[in-house]
Write a protein that holds these residues in place. Structure first.
Motif, PDB file in Angstrom:
ATOM      1  N   TYR A  78       0.772  -1.205   0.069  1.00 54.43           N
ATOM      2  CA  TYR A  78       0.104  -0.028   0.129  1.00 54.43           C
ATOM      3  C   TYR A  78       0.928   1.444  -0.064  1.00 54.43           C
ATOM      4  CZ  TYR A  78      -4.259  -2.511   0.325  1.00 54.43           C
ATOM      5  OH  TYR A  78      -5.609  -3.357   0.115  1.00 54.43           O
ATOM      6  N   TRP A  79       2.052   1.307   0.776  1.00 50.39           N
ATOM      7  CA  TRP A  79       3.140   2.421   0.396  1.00 50.39           C
ATOM      8  C   TRP A  79       3.455   2.825  -0.869  1.00 50.39           C
ATOM      9  CZ3 TRP A  79       4.198   6.429   2.902  1.00 50.39           C
ATOM     10  CH2 TRP A  79       5.358   7.005   2.676  1.00 50.39           C
ATOM     11  N   ASP A  80       3.447   1.585  -1.819  1.00 50.33           N
ATOM     12  CA  ASP A  80       3.935   1.781  -3.245  1.00 50.33           C
ATOM     13  C   ASP A  80       2.866   2.322  -3.852  1.00 50.33           C
ATOM     14  OD1 ASP A  80       6.481   0.723  -2.856  1.00 50.33           O
ATOM     15  OD2 ASP A  80       5.844  -1.519  -3.250  1.00 50.33           O
ATOM     16  N   LYS A  81       1.633   1.921  -3.545  1.00 54.00           N
ATOM     17  CA  LYS A  81       0.187   2.438  -4.021  1.00 54.00           C
ATOM     18  C   LYS A  81       0.283   3.745  -3.817  1.00 54.00           C
ATOM     19  CE  LYS A  81      -3.346   0.308  -4.814  1.00 54.00           C
ATOM     20  NZ  LYS A  81      -3.723   0.399  -6.239  1.00 54.00           N
ATOM     21  N   PHE A  82       0.384   4.293  -2.496  1.00 55.57           N
ATOM     22  CA  PHE A  82       0.394   5.622  -2.180  1.00 55.57           C
ATOM     23  C   PHE A  82       1.322   6.401  -3.118  1.00 55.57           C
ATOM     24  CE2 PHE A  82       2.323   9.062   0.419  1.00 55.57           C
ATOM     25  CZ  PHE A  82       1.178   9.721   0.838  1.00 55.57           C
TER      26      PHE A  82
ATOM     27  N   ALA B  77       0.516  10.887  -9.222  1.00 54.87           N
ATOM     28  CA  ALA B  77      -0.733  11.220 -10.125  1.00 54.87           C
ATOM     29  C   ALA B  77      -1.397  12.156  -9.435  1.00 54.87           C
ATOM     30  CB  ALA B  77      -1.540   9.944 -10.061  1.00 54.87           C
ATOM     31  N   GLY B  78      -1.239  12.770  -8.437  1.00 54.90           N
ATOM     32  CA  GLY B  78      -1.960  13.824  -7.879  1.00 54.90           C
ATOM     33  C   GLY B  78      -3.516  13.378  -7.362  1.00 54.90           C
ATOM     34  N   ASP B  79      -3.466  11.893  -7.129  1.00 54.68           N
ATOM     35  CA  ASP B  79      -4.782  11.242  -6.633  1.00 54.68           C
ATOM     36  C   ASP B  79      -5.056  11.625  -5.070  1.00 54.68           C
ATOM     37  OD1 ASP B  79      -7.112   9.877  -5.918  1.00 54.68           O
ATOM     38  OD2 ASP B  79      -6.698   8.719  -7.692  1.00 54.68           O
ATOM     39  N   ARG B  80      -5.523  12.335  -4.605  1.00 55.57           N
ATOM     40  CA  ARG B  80      -5.535  12.475  -3.039  1.00 55.57           C
ATOM     41  C   ARG B  80      -6.461  11.661  -2.405  1.00 55.57           C
ATOM     42  NH1 ARG B  80      -5.315  19.270  -2.090  1.00 55.57           N
ATOM     43  NH2 ARG B  80      -3.316  19.567  -2.965  1.00 55.57           N
ATOM     44  N   ASP B  81      -7.698  11.291  -3.206  1.00 57.40           N
ATOM     45  CA  ASP B  81      -8.496  10.303  -2.524  1.00 57.40           C
ATOM     46  C   ASP B  81      -7.774   9.139  -2.662  1.00 57.40           C
ATOM     47  OD1 ASP B  81     -10.621  12.353  -2.490  1.00 57.40           O
ATOM     48  OD2 ASP B  81     -11.481  11.722  -4.244  1.00 57.40           O
ATOM     49  N   GLU B  82      -7.014   8.437  -3.628  1.00 57.30           N
ATOM     50  CA  GLU B  82      -6.478   7.296  -3.458  1.00 57.30           C
ATOM     51  C   GLU B  82      -5.351   7.236  -2.321  1.00 57.30           C
ATOM     52  OE1 GLU B  82      -5.519   3.228  -4.739  1.00 57.30           O
ATOM     53  OE2 GLU B  82      -7.406   4.594  -4.809  1.00 57.30           O
ATOM     54  N   GLN B  83      -4.686   8.624  -2.129  1.00 57.87           N
ATOM     55  CA  GLN B  83      -3.583   8.656  -1.401  1.00 57.87           C
ATOM     56  C   GLN B  83      -4.241   8.411   0.079  1.00 57.87           C
ATOM     57  OE1 GLN B  83      -1.071  12.371  -1.607  1.00 57.87           O
ATOM     58  NE2 GLN B  83      -1.655  12.387  -3.488  1.00 57.87           N
ATOM     59  N   ARG B  84      -5.314   8.984   0.338  1.00 57.88           N
ATOM     60  CA  ARG B  84      -5.807   9.052   1.653  1.00 57.88           C
ATOM     61  C   ARG B  84      -6.289   7.308   1.922  1.00 57.88           C
ATOM     62  NH1 ARG B  84      -7.995  14.287   0.880  1.00 57.88           N
ATOM     63  NH2 ARG B  84      -9.824  13.341  -0.454  1.00 57.88           N
TER      64      ARG B  84
ATOM     65  N   GLN C 134      14.251  16.040   2.731  1.00 61.71           N
ATOM     66  CA  GLN C 134      13.372  16.062   3.840  1.00 61.71           C
ATOM     67  C   GLN C 134      12.545  17.336   3.649  1.00 61.71           C
ATOM     68  OE1 GLN C 134      13.456  14.420   7.494  1.00 61.71           O
ATOM     69  NE2 GLN C 134      13.491  13.120   5.349  1.00 61.71           N
ATOM     70  N   THR C 135      12.938  18.228   2.876  1.00 62.48           N
ATOM     71  CA  THR C 135      12.256  19.444   2.514  1.00 62.48           C
ATOM     72  C   THR C 135      10.776  19.135   1.742  1.00 62.48           C
ATOM     73  OG1 THR C 135      14.167  21.055   2.841  1.00 62.48           O
ATOM     74  CG2 THR C 135      11.782  21.573   1.452  1.00 62.48           C
ATOM     75  N   LEU C 136      11.296  18.329   0.803  1.00 60.82           N
ATOM     76  CA  LEU C 136      10.209  17.506  -0.193  1.00 60.82           C
ATOM     77  C   LEU C 136       9.465  16.864   0.456  1.00 60.82           C
ATOM     78  CD1 LEU C 136      12.553  16.697  -3.347  1.00 60.82           C
ATOM     79  CD2 LEU C 136      10.993  18.974  -3.026  1.00 60.82           C
ATOM     80  N   GLU C 137       9.813  16.066   1.523  1.00 60.26           N
ATOM     81  CA  GLU C 137       8.955  15.074   2.215  1.00 60.26           C
ATOM     82  C   GLU C 137       7.829  15.671   2.928  1.00 60.26           C
ATOM     83  OE1 GLU C 137       7.341  11.802   2.792  1.00 60.26           O
ATOM     84  OE2 GLU C 137       9.480  11.291   2.441  1.00 60.26           O
ATOM     85  N   LEU C 138       8.336  17.104   3.593  1.00 61.66           N
ATOM     86  CA  LEU C 138       7.657  17.852   4.455  1.00 61.66           C
ATOM     87  C   LEU C 138       6.375  18.482   3.569  1.00 61.66           C
ATOM     88  CD1 LEU C 138       7.007  19.371   6.987  1.00 61.66           C
ATOM     89  CD2 LEU C 138       8.600  21.211   6.161  1.00 61.66           C
ATOM     90  N   MET C 139       6.907  18.837   2.335  1.00 60.59           N
ATOM     91  CA  MET C 139       5.799  19.658   1.451  1.00 60.59           C
ATOM     92  C   MET C 139       4.922  18.420   0.885  1.00 60.59           C
ATOM     93  SD  MET C 139       8.179  22.064  -0.974  1.00 60.59           S
ATOM     94  CE  MET C 139       8.740  23.608  -0.144  1.00 60.59           C
ATOM     95  N   GLY C 140       5.361  17.098   0.913  1.00 60.54           N
ATOM     96  CA  GLY C 140       4.642  16.131   0.505  1.00 60.54           C
ATOM     97  C   GLY C 140       3.340  15.792   1.774  1.00 60.54           C
ATOM     98  N   ILE C 141       3.794  15.728   2.847  1.00 58.07           N
ATOM     99  CA  ILE C 141       2.953  15.746   4.086  1.00 58.07           C
ATOM    100  C   ILE C 141       1.912  16.747   4.120  1.00 58.07           C
ATOM    101  CG2 ILE C 141       3.050  15.656   6.539  1.00 58.07           C
ATOM    102  CD1 ILE C 141       5.453  14.401   6.361  1.00 58.07           C
ATOM    103  N   ALA C 142       2.298  18.109   3.618  1.00 58.23           N
ATOM    104  CA  ALA C 142       1.380  18.997   3.611  1.00 58.23           C
ATOM    105  C   ALA C 142       0.313  18.659   2.732  1.00 58.23           C
ATOM    106  CB  ALA C 142       2.007  20.313   3.536  1.00 58.23           C
TER     107      ALA C 142
END
Length: 228
Positions: A35-39, A45-52, A107-115
């Motif tokens: 599921y991490w790979d799918k996340f 792909a910018g699919d926030r519903d699938e991310q959640r 790490q900066t990119l990771e932070l932005m990804g979390i946001a």
């Protein structure tokens, strides 16, 4: 689709392992990894519903490998601190944060990804505050831990540092934030270094500042001294 076929086969193998042994660590780790790979694919792909959806499954099966994606100490500053403490006196979308001094670009990119996963605009993340934070003498001793994870800590300024970071600019919103923080500290028993804060205010008043800012600094000075 070759990816979906591989995912289905791996998923079936892991669930079969769990059916045989509900506590099987290898099967749980396998599902979390799937599921991490799918996340990550949904993120690209910018699919926030699938991310959640995928994130929930990762959290369900993860035994800690994916729990903390940031490393080191991260300091939350500015208007984002008060909502964290339950004070919602104004609306702010900016998130001022200072990462570890050795934080790499990943790490900066990771932070932005979390946001982005939280539905926040990436541009809301502002790390310029790190420059001002590190100019405050002894800032490392003026931090309060609000969250500790496996690899990272989230900290906030204590009331003294919070005011010191805002005193140079002292806009109307800065004054309102400082008043709220000082009252919160007073009510919660958090120590405020009055001498240091008043000294910073007095130095600014001594060199001369525009009248509106002077009045805000004087109002802050009265608040720091507290009720008589």
């Amino acid at each position: 689709n070759e990816f979906l076929d591989a995912f289905g086969a791996a998923h079936a193998a892991c669930t079969a392992g769990l059916a045989a042994d509900p506590g099987c660590r290898e099967a749980r780790a396998g599902l979390a990894a799937l599921y991490w790979d799918k996340f990550l694919e949904a993120e690209a792909a910018g699919d926030r519903d699938e991310q959640r959806i995928c994130r929930r499954f990762v959290e369900q099966w993860d035994d800690g490998a994916y729990a903390d994606r940031l490393r080191g100490d991260w300091v939350l500053m500015g208007g984002g601190v008060l909502p964290l403490l339950g004070v919602e006196h104004r609306v702010t979308v900016d998130i001022d944060v200072a990462g570890p001094g050795d934080a790499a670009m990943d790490q900066t990119l990771e932070l932005m990804g979390i946001a982005e996963e939280l539905g926040l605009p990436v541009e809301a993340i502002n790390q310029a505050g790190a420059f001002f934070l590190r100019r405050v003498r002894g800032w490392e001793r003026l931090l309060v831990e609000v969250h500790r994870g496996r690899n990272a800590r989230i900290l906030r300024p204590d009331a003294t540092l919070f005011v010191l970071l805002k005193v140079d600019r002292m806009t109307e919103s800065d004054l309102a934030d400082c008043v709220e923080m000082l009252r919160l500290a007073r009510g919660g028993g958090e120590r405020v270094d009055r001498r240091r804060v008043l000294g910073a205010i007095d130095r600014l008043l001594a060199v001369g500042v525009p009248l509106p800012r002077r009045r805000r600094l004087e109002a802050l000075s009265r608040e720091v001294r507290g009720p008589r």
